[in-house]
Design a protein around this motif. Structure first.
Motif, PDB file in Angstrom:
ATOM      1  N   ALA A 170       0.799  -1.218   0.000  1.00 19.62           N
ATOM      2  CA  ALA A 170       0.000   0.000   0.000  1.00 19.62           C
ATOM      3  C   ALA A 170       0.842   1.284   0.000  1.00 19.62           C
ATOM      4  CB  ALA A 170      -0.963  -0.007   1.181  1.00 19.62           C
ATOM      5  N   GLY A 171       2.061   1.220   0.520  1.00 22.50           N
ATOM      6  CA  GLY A 171       2.920   2.407   0.509  1.00 22.50           C
ATOM      7  C   GLY A 171       3.208   2.904  -0.893  1.00 22.50           C
ATOM      8  N   LEU A 172       3.101   2.007  -1.883  1.00 19.34           N
ATOM      9  CA  LEU A 172       3.364   2.409  -3.276  1.00 19.34           C
ATOM     10  C   LEU A 172       2.453   3.548  -3.704  1.00 19.34           C
ATOM     11  CD1 LEU A 172       3.773  -1.024  -5.112  1.00 19.34           C
ATOM     12  CD2 LEU A 172       5.547   0.677  -4.647  1.00 19.34           C
ATOM     13  N   GLY A 173       1.238   3.556  -3.146  1.00 25.71           N
ATOM     14  CA  GLY A 173       0.272   4.588  -3.520  1.00 25.71           C
ATOM     15  C   GLY A 173       0.686   5.984  -3.108  1.00 25.71           C
ATOM     16  N   MET A 174       1.686   6.094  -2.251  1.00 24.54           N
ATOM     17  CA  MET A 174       2.107   7.415  -1.754  1.00 24.54           C
ATOM     18  C   MET A 174       3.378   7.920  -2.440  1.00 24.54           C
ATOM     19  SD  MET A 174       1.397   6.518   2.256  1.00 24.54           S
ATOM     20  CE  MET A 174       1.443   8.154   2.969  1.00 24.54           C
ATOM     21  N   VAL A 175       3.990   7.067  -3.277  1.00 24.23           N
ATOM     22  CA  VAL A 175       5.312   7.432  -3.825  1.00 24.23           C
ATOM     23  C   VAL A 175       5.225   8.583  -4.823  1.00 24.23           C
ATOM     24  CG1 VAL A 175       7.264   6.611  -5.189  1.00 24.23           C
ATOM     25  CG2 VAL A 175       6.256   5.131  -3.471  1.00 24.23           C
ATOM     26  N   GLU A 176       4.325   8.480  -5.784  1.00 20.90           N
ATOM     27  CA  GLU A 176       4.329   9.483  -6.866  1.00 20.90           C
ATOM     28  C   GLU A 176       3.966  10.871  -6.347  1.00 20.90           C
ATOM     29  OE1 GLU A 176       5.866   9.199  -9.695  1.00 20.90           O
ATOM     30  OE2 GLU A 176       6.294   7.185  -8.968  1.00 20.90           O
ATOM     31  N   GLY A 177       3.041  10.922  -5.385  1.00 23.24           N
ATOM     32  CA  GLY A 177       2.670  12.213  -4.794  1.00 23.24           C
ATOM     33  C   GLY A 177       3.882  12.892  -4.173  1.00 23.24           C
ATOM     34  N   MET A 178       4.693  12.099  -3.496  1.00 22.68           N
ATOM     35  CA  MET A 178       5.904  12.645  -2.875  1.00 22.68           C
ATOM     36  C   MET A 178       6.922  13.059  -3.941  1.00 22.68           C
ATOM     37  SD  MET A 178       5.863  12.494   0.486  1.00 22.68           S
ATOM     38  CE  MET A 178       7.526  12.280   1.084  1.00 22.68           C
ATOM     39  N   ARG A 179       7.030  12.242  -4.973  1.00 27.71           N
ATOM     40  CA  ARG A 179       8.046  12.522  -6.003  1.00 27.71           C
ATOM     41  C   ARG A 179       7.725  13.762  -6.831  1.00 27.71           C
ATOM     42  NH1 ARG A 179       9.832   7.374  -9.290  1.00 27.71           N
ATOM     43  NH2 ARG A 179      12.010   8.017  -9.144  1.00 27.71           N
ATOM     44  N   LYS A 180       6.429  14.122  -6.847  1.00 30.94           N
ATOM     45  CA  LYS A 180       6.077  15.350  -7.576  1.00 30.94           C
ATOM     46  C   LYS A 180       6.774  16.547  -6.936  1.00 30.94           C
ATOM     47  CE  LYS A 180       1.648  13.737  -9.136  1.00 30.94           C
ATOM     48  NZ  LYS A 180       0.330  13.497  -8.598  1.00 30.94           N
ATOM     49  N   LEU A 181       6.920  16.505  -5.611  1.00 27.10           N
ATOM     50  CA  LEU A 181       7.566  17.629  -4.916  1.00 27.10           C
ATOM     51  C   LEU A 181       9.059  17.399  -4.702  1.00 27.10           C
ATOM     52  CD1 LEU A 181       5.086  18.909  -2.202  1.00 27.10           C
ATOM     53  CD2 LEU A 181       5.396  19.635  -4.546  1.00 27.10           C
ATOM     54  N   ILE A 182       9.475  16.137  -4.659  1.00 22.04           N
ATOM     55  CA  ILE A 182      10.891  15.825  -4.402  1.00 22.04           C
ATOM     56  C   ILE A 182      11.388  14.908  -5.526  1.00 22.04           C
ATOM     57  CG2 ILE A 182      12.528  15.176  -2.580  1.00 22.04           C
ATOM     58  CD1 ILE A 182      10.116  14.923  -0.668  1.00 22.04           C
ATOM     59  N   PRO A 183      11.510  15.437  -6.743  1.00 14.05           N
ATOM     60  CA  PRO A 183      11.791  14.569  -7.895  1.00 14.05           C
ATOM     61  C   PRO A 183      13.162  13.902  -7.834  1.00 14.05           C
ATOM     62  CG  PRO A 183      11.749  16.891  -8.553  1.00 14.05           C
ATOM     63  CD  PRO A 183      11.290  16.847  -7.135  1.00 14.05           C
ATOM     64  N   ALA A 184      14.099  14.480  -7.069  1.00 13.50           N
ATOM     65  CA  ALA A 184      15.451  13.896  -7.026  1.00 13.50           C
ATOM     66  C   ALA A 184      15.550  12.763  -6.002  1.00 13.50           C
ATOM     67  CB  ALA A 184      16.467  14.977  -6.698  1.00 13.50           C
ATOM     68  N   ALA A 185      14.488  12.528  -5.268  1.00 11.62           N
ATOM     69  CA  ALA A 185      14.552  11.475  -4.234  1.00 11.62           C
ATOM     70  C   ALA A 185      14.744  10.112  -4.881  1.00 11.62           C
ATOM     71  CB  ALA A 185      13.269  11.486  -3.418  1.00 11.62           C
ATOM     72  N   LYS A 186      15.548   9.278  -4.228  1.00 11.20           N
ATOM     73  CA  LYS A 186      15.660   7.878  -4.675  1.00 11.20           C
ATOM     74  C   LYS A 186      14.614   7.061  -3.927  1.00 11.20           C
ATOM     75  CE  LYS A 186      20.270   7.789  -6.398  1.00 11.20           C
ATOM     76  NZ  LYS A 186      21.605   7.200  -6.346  1.00 11.20           N
ATOM     77  N   VAL A 187      14.253   5.927  -4.488  1.00 15.31           N
ATOM     78  CA  VAL A 187      13.175   5.132  -3.893  1.00 15.31           C
ATOM     79  C   VAL A 187      13.676   3.722  -3.575  1.00 15.31           C
ATOM     80  CG1 VAL A 187      10.826   4.260  -4.201  1.00 15.31           C
ATOM     81  CG2 VAL A 187      11.484   6.448  -5.233  1.00 15.31           C
ATOM     82  N   GLY A 188      13.515   3.332  -2.316  1.00 13.68           N
ATOM     83  CA  GLY A 188      13.789   1.952  -1.902  1.00 13.68           C
ATOM     84  C   GLY A 188      12.471   1.276  -1.584  1.00 13.68           C
ATOM     85  N   HIS A 189      12.472  -0.058  -1.572  1.00 12.97           N
ATOM     86  CA  HIS A 189      11.228  -0.777  -1.286  1.00 12.97           C
ATOM     87  C   HIS A 189      11.446  -1.792  -0.173  1.00 12.97           C
ATOM     88  CE1 HIS A 189      10.708   0.680  -5.419  1.00 12.97           C
ATOM     89  NE2 HIS A 189       9.430   0.750  -5.110  1.00 12.97           N
ATOM     90  N   VAL A 190      10.480  -1.837   0.751  1.00  5.96           N
ATOM     91  CA  VAL A 190      10.470  -2.897   1.762  1.00  5.96           C
ATOM     92  C   VAL A 190       9.150  -3.639   1.611  1.00  5.96           C
ATOM     93  CG1 VAL A 190      10.496  -3.450   4.225  1.00  5.96           C
ATOM     94  CG2 VAL A 190      11.939  -1.604   3.361  1.00  5.96           C
ATOM     95  N   GLY A 191       9.230  -4.935   1.333  1.00  2.38           N
ATOM     96  CA  GLY A 191       8.020  -5.743   1.143  1.00  2.38           C
ATOM     97  C   GLY A 191       7.684  -6.512   2.407  1.00  2.38           C
TER      98      GLY A 191
END
Ligand code: PRP
Ligand code: URA
Length: 209
Positions: free
Chosen positions: A80-101
Motif C-alpha cells: 500500500a505504501g506504493l500509492g504514496m510514492v508518486e505524490g511525494m516525487r512530484k515535490l521531491i523529484p530527485a529522491a531515490k526510492v527503496g522498497h520494503v516488502g
C-alpha cells in the motif's frame, strides 16, 4: 522521544474523509492517496536546510534561497505504501526510492518480510518510510528495523491513518523517528483493523479483495 505530528491542514482532512468513505472506488481512492501524499510532503520537508544563492531576476541581483541538496530516500512499505510514492516525487523529484516488502499474517498479525531493495547510500540519506496504515505498528517497526540494520541513520515515518497502539510501538521502539500522520483513530478491532479507519488500504488501492 520521537515527535508525532498530526497534519490538520484542511485539504488533507477533507481528502482523508473521501479516502475513508466506503463508496469511494479504486480510481478515486488512488488519486486521493496520491494528492494527500503530496500535501504531506509539504509538511514533512519543512525542516530541509536552505542556503543563500545569488540570483539575477529580470530586475536586479538578489540573495535568495535554495535547498542545500540534502539527499532524500523514499521507502514505501509494499504494497500500500506504493500509492504514496508518486505524490511525494512530484515535490521531491530527485529522491531515490527503496522498497520494503512486508505482509501482515492475518492469524498472528505479525509482519512477514519478503523483499528489501534500497539505494546503496541509505546511510547518507534522510529516509521517509511511507505506509497508509499504522495499525499494530508491527509492519512499520520491522521496516524501520530493516533500514537501520542496513545503515540508515535518519528516518521519518509518514502514514495516513494510525491507531494509538501503533503510534506507541514506534515511539517505544524507535524514539529517534518522528511520525507524520493524517489522523490518529480510536482503536484497533479484533482483526487488527483500524476503527474507523479506511478498510484494507492495499485492497482499496489495487482493487483486490
Ligand atoms: C497493511 C498496511 C500496513 C500494515 C499495517 O498491509 O499497508 O503495511 O497492514 O498493519 P500493522 O501496523 O498492524 O503491521 P498488509 O499487511 O495488508 O499488506 P499489503 O499492503 O500487501 O496489502
Ligand atoms: N491494514 C490495513 O490495510 N488496514 C487496517 O485498518 C489495518 C491494517
Amino acid at each position: 522521544m520521537g515527535k508525532v505530528f498530526v497534519l490538520d491542514h484542511p485539504l488533507i482532512q477533507h481528502k482523508l474523509t473521501h479516502i475513508r468513505d466506503k463508496n469511494t472506488g479504486t480510481k478515486e481512492f488512488r488519486e486521493l492517496v496520491d494528492e494527500v501524499a503530496m500535501l504531506m510532503a509539504f509538511e514533512i520537508t519543512r525542516d530541509l536546510p536552505l542556503m543563500d544563492v545569488e540570483t539575477e531576476t529580470p530586475v536586479t541581483t538578489a540573495i535568495t534561497k535554495e535547498l542545500v541538496g540534502k539527499k532524500i530516500g523514499l521507502v514505501p512499505i509494499l504494497r500500500a505504501g506504493l500509492g504514496m510514492v508518486e505524490g511525494m516525487r512530484k515535490l521531491i523529484p530527485a529522491a531515490k526510492v527503496g522498497h520494503v516488502g512486508l505482509y501482515r499474517d492475518p492469524q498472528t498479525l505479525k509482519p512477514v518480510e519478503y523483499y528489501v531493495k534500497l539505494p546503496s547510500d541509505i546511510s547518507e540519506r534522510e529516509l521517509i518510510v511511507m505506509d497508509p496504515m499504522l495499525a499494530t505498528g508491527g509492519s512499520a517497526n520491522d521496516a524501520i528495523q530493516a533500514l537501520k540494520k542496513r545503515g540508515a541513520k535518519n528516518i521519518k515515518l509518514m502514514c495516513l491513518v494510525a491507531a494509538p497502539e501503533g503510534v506507541e510501538v514506534i515511539k517505544e521502539e524507535h524514539p529517534d523517528v518522528d511520525i507524520y500522520l493524517g489522523a490518529i483513530d480510536e482503536r484497533l478491532d479484533e482483526h487488527g483493523y483500524i476503527v474507523p479507519g479506511l478498510g484494507d488500504a492495499g485492497d482499496r488501492l489495487f482493487g483486490t479483495k
